[in-house]
Design a protein around this motif. Structure first.
Motif, PDB file in Angstrom:
ATOM      1  N   ARG A  20      -6.227  -3.828  -1.428  1.00 36.80           N
ATOM      2  CA  ARG A  20      -6.080  -2.412  -1.078  1.00 36.80           C
ATOM      3  C   ARG A  20      -7.072  -2.027   0.015  1.00 36.80           C
ATOM      4  N   ARG A  21      -8.319  -2.530  -0.094  1.00 37.19           N
ATOM      5  CA  ARG A  21      -9.329  -2.235   0.935  1.00 37.19           C
ATOM      6  C   ARG A  21      -8.912  -2.801   2.286  1.00 37.19           C
ATOM      7  N   LYS A  60      -6.029  -0.811   3.810  1.00 37.03           N
ATOM      8  CA  LYS A  60      -6.484   0.458   4.378  1.00 37.03           C
ATOM      9  C   LYS A  60      -7.158   0.247   5.720  1.00 37.03           C
ATOM     10  N   ARG A  68      -4.478  -0.203   8.266  1.00 35.28           N
ATOM     11  CA  ARG A  68      -3.834   1.065   8.584  1.00 35.28           C
ATOM     12  C   ARG A  68      -4.600   1.784   9.686  1.00 35.28           C
ATOM     13  N   LEU A 123       0.828  -1.198   0.000  1.00 31.86           N
ATOM     14  CA  LEU A 123       0.000   0.000   0.000  1.00 31.86           C
ATOM     15  C   LEU A 123       0.868   1.256   0.000  1.00 31.86           C
TER      16      LEU A 123
END
Length: 101
Positions: A84-85, A88, A91, A15
Motif C-alpha cells: 500500500r505504501r 501510494k 500514485r 489500491l
C-alpha cells in the motif's frame, strides 16, 4: 526495488479497489493489450501469473487461491501494508506550496 509497468499497474489497481483484485480481470485486460502486439491469451496469462508471484515473493501482495500437491492457483490478490505504501508513492505525492506564514 524495481517494478515493471505491469507490476505498477497491478499495485495501483489493488489500491483503487481497496480490497481483493481478481486475477481473471488482470488477465483479460492484459490479453486485450496483447492483441495489439499479437500476443496469445496463454502468454498473457503466464505473464500476469509470473508478475503476481514476484509481487507476492517481495511481500507487496497476498495471494488467495487453491493449493494442490504441486502448485498454487492464485484467484485473488490484495495489498500488504508495504504494498500500500509503495502504491501510494507510485500514485504521486502532492507537491507542497512554498507559502510564507
Amino acid at each position: 526495488m524495481r517494478l515493471s509497468t505491469l507490476q505498477k499497474m497491478i499495485l495501483l489497481q489493488c489500491l483503487d479497489l481497496r480490497g481483493r483484485l481478481q486475477k481473471i480481470l488482470l488477465e483479460q485486460w492484459y490479453a486485450q493489450l496483447g492483441k495489439e502486439r499479437e500476443m496469445s491469451e496463454h502468454d498473457a496469462q503466464t505473464t500476469v501469473t509470473k508478475s503476481l508471484e514476484r509481487l507476492i515473493d517481495n511481500g507487496l501482495l497476498i495471494g488467495h487461491g487453491v493449493r494442490t500437491e504441486h502448485k498454487w492457483f492464485i484467484h485473488e490478490v490484495r495489498l500488504t501494508p508495504q504494498g500500500r505504501r509503495i502504491a501510494k508513492k507510485l500514485r504521486g505525492v502532492q507537491q507542497a506550496l512554498p507559502l510564507n506564514n
